[in-house]
Design a protein around this motif. Structure first.
Motif, PDB file in Angstrom:
ATOM      1  N   ALA A  31       0.875  -1.231  -0.180  1.00 40.63           N
ATOM      2  CA  ALA A  31       0.016   0.093  -0.097  1.00 40.63           C
ATOM      3  C   ALA A  31       0.953   1.253  -0.076  1.00 40.63           C
ATOM      4  O   ALA A  31       0.634   2.319  -0.608  1.00 40.63           O
ATOM      5  CB  ALA A  31      -0.972   0.029   1.062  1.00 40.63           C
ATOM      6  N   GLN A  32       1.957   1.087   0.691  1.00 36.53           N
ATOM      7  CA  GLN A  32       3.010   2.390   0.761  1.00 36.53           C
ATOM      8  C   GLN A  32       3.625   2.468  -0.625  1.00 36.53           C
ATOM      9  O   GLN A  32       3.652   3.754  -1.158  1.00 36.53           O
ATOM     10  CB  GLN A  32       3.865   1.921   1.700  1.00 36.53           C
ATOM     11  N   ARG A  33       4.155   1.644  -1.056  1.00 33.86           N
ATOM     12  CA  ARG A  33       4.787   1.471  -2.422  1.00 33.86           C
ATOM     13  C   ARG A  33       3.811   2.123  -3.551  1.00 33.86           C
ATOM     14  O   ARG A  33       4.400   2.578  -4.696  1.00 33.86           O
ATOM     15  CB  ARG A  33       5.050   0.161  -2.863  1.00 33.86           C
ATOM     16  N   ASP A  34       2.526   1.706  -3.622  1.00 31.93           N
ATOM     17  CA  ASP A  34       1.651   2.141  -4.326  1.00 31.93           C
ATOM     18  C   ASP A  34       1.340   3.501  -4.660  1.00 31.93           C
ATOM     19  O   ASP A  34       0.888   4.028  -5.462  1.00 31.93           O
ATOM     20  CB  ASP A  34       0.240   1.170  -4.254  1.00 31.93           C
ATOM     21  N   ARG A  35       1.753   4.466  -3.436  1.00 28.50           N
ATOM     22  CA  ARG A  35       1.701   5.603  -3.203  1.00 28.50           C
ATOM     23  C   ARG A  35       2.619   6.626  -4.218  1.00 28.50           C
ATOM     24  O   ARG A  35       2.361   7.615  -4.510  1.00 28.50           O
ATOM     25  CB  ARG A  35       1.563   6.235  -1.838  1.00 28.50           C
ATOM     26  N   PHE A  36       3.676   5.700  -4.521  1.00 28.55           N
ATOM     27  CA  PHE A  36       4.901   6.365  -5.122  1.00 28.55           C
ATOM     28  C   PHE A  36       4.650   6.317  -6.553  1.00 28.55           C
ATOM     29  O   PHE A  36       4.122   5.211  -7.205  1.00 28.55           O
ATOM     30  CB  PHE A  36       6.129   5.861  -4.627  1.00 28.55           C
ATOM     31  N   MET A  37       4.592   7.477  -7.482  1.00 32.79           N
ATOM     32  CA  MET A  37       4.310   7.472  -8.992  1.00 32.79           C
ATOM     33  C   MET A  37       5.476   6.463  -9.568  1.00 32.79           C
ATOM     34  O   MET A  37       5.188   6.014 -10.450  1.00 32.79           O
ATOM     35  CB  MET A  37       4.283   8.720  -9.397  1.00 32.79           C
TER      36      MET A  37
END
Length: 321
Positions: A169-175
């Motif tokens: 979920a955290q990695r998915d926030r990075f473009m």
């Protein structure tokens, strides 16, 4: 130019070039990584820089912050860092007999999260709301973050001792995610020569300001994305979900991020419309950190970048004619 006016595509492209050139003064031989950082800035995204220590991850983040003359804060992620250190905390004021909010390190235009994977998952999750909604909630109150707002997080590979892998979920926030890699021999020699004259970071002067960046974002949003391009983006993302080498494909947020990044790519090329090549050029950088390899792919020592790049090659590009 009127400070209140929306800049033209040419003005946006010129400033983006100047920002890239400014960063290149302290980061030798990394044009692709610098370009990606600039694209993410104008696309209202966040950037994850992953590599071993000492290859220029923090230098890239600091140089970008200095180049746009925005407020920059650095959060050193450590195992004992608390979520309140990131978001802020309400403190009781004895004089006014009221609680006052003391902003944390997240309140800045450019937030450098250094070695983010050294903090506990609980502290890492403190960034989720900020990165997704440009705000933080503390004790029932919501506080907006400065605009523009960009998180540039650096992390060492999870094989390094004392690190926690970022949750999906955290990695998915990075473009986008980039890897710096070791510099070429000539670039490393040039770095030694330039550093002999003193700290090159101190020599960086702003080439624009956060007000221009905020207005440039409005210009970029007007870049046209044809229905056939949106269909191509979704086809690419769906292909990662169906790949036999991946047990987790890219999310719908990945489609949105890829579209926004492609608009910036088009704008920096001086076009007011997106072409398939804009999407294909950025697809691996935008998608590869969001997917998970199958066990077989890991055993075969394939990387997520290699798998996504193969997917991009296999998916037919729409005919521009």
């Amino acid at each position: 130019m009127d400070n209140a006016a929306t800049p033209s595509l040419a003005e946006v492209a010129n400033v983006a070039t100047s920002v890239g050139q400014s960063i290149a003064r302290v980061l030798e031989g990394k044009p692709r990584q610098i370009h990606t950082a600039v694209v993410v800035l104008f696309a209202e995204g966040h950037l994850l820089i992953e590599d071993v220590p000492g290859v220029g991850k923090t230098a890239l983040a600091k140089a970008l912050a200095r180049s746009i003359d925005g407020e920059a804060k650095r959060i050193q992620f450590t195992p004992d860092l608390l979520p309140s250190d990131v978001t802020g905390v309400s403190v009781f004021n004895q004089t006014t007999r009221e609680f006052e909010f003391k902003p944390g390190g997240i309140f800045a235009n450019i937030v450098v999260g250094d070695e983010i994977n050294r903090a506990s998952p609980k502290t890492q999750s403190a960034l989720l709301e900020a990165m997704a909604e440009d705000q933080v909630s503390v004790d029932g109150h919501t506080y907006p973050l400065p605009q523009p707002f960009m998180v540039i997080a650096t992390q060492n590979p999870i094989e390094m001792e004392g690190t926690y892998p970022l949750p999906e979920a955290q990695r998915d926030r990075f473009m986008a995610r980039i890897q710096m890699g070791y510099p070429a021999r000539s670039s490393e020699v040039a770095m030694l020569t330039s550093q002999a004259a003193g700290d090159q970071m101190a020599s960086i002067s702003p080439v624009t300001d956060v007000d221009f960046i905020a207005r440039a974002v409005t210009t970029v949003r007007q870049v046209y994305v044809a229905p056939i391009i949106n269909d191509y983006i979704v086809t690419l993302v769906e292909a990662t979900r169906n790949s036999p080498d991946l047990r987790l494909g890219a999310s719908p947020r990945a489609s949105l991020h890829l579209m926004r990044a492609a608009r910036v790519e088009a704008a920096l090329a001086g076009r007011d419309y997106v072409i398939p090549e804009d999407v294909a050029q950025l697809a691996t950088t935008v998608l590869s950190h969001r997917v998970l390899l199958t066990v077989d792919a890991q055993v075969a020592r394939r990387t997520s970048e290699q798998v996504v790049a193969a997917v991009v090659t296999q998916v037919p590009r729409p005919n521009r004619g």
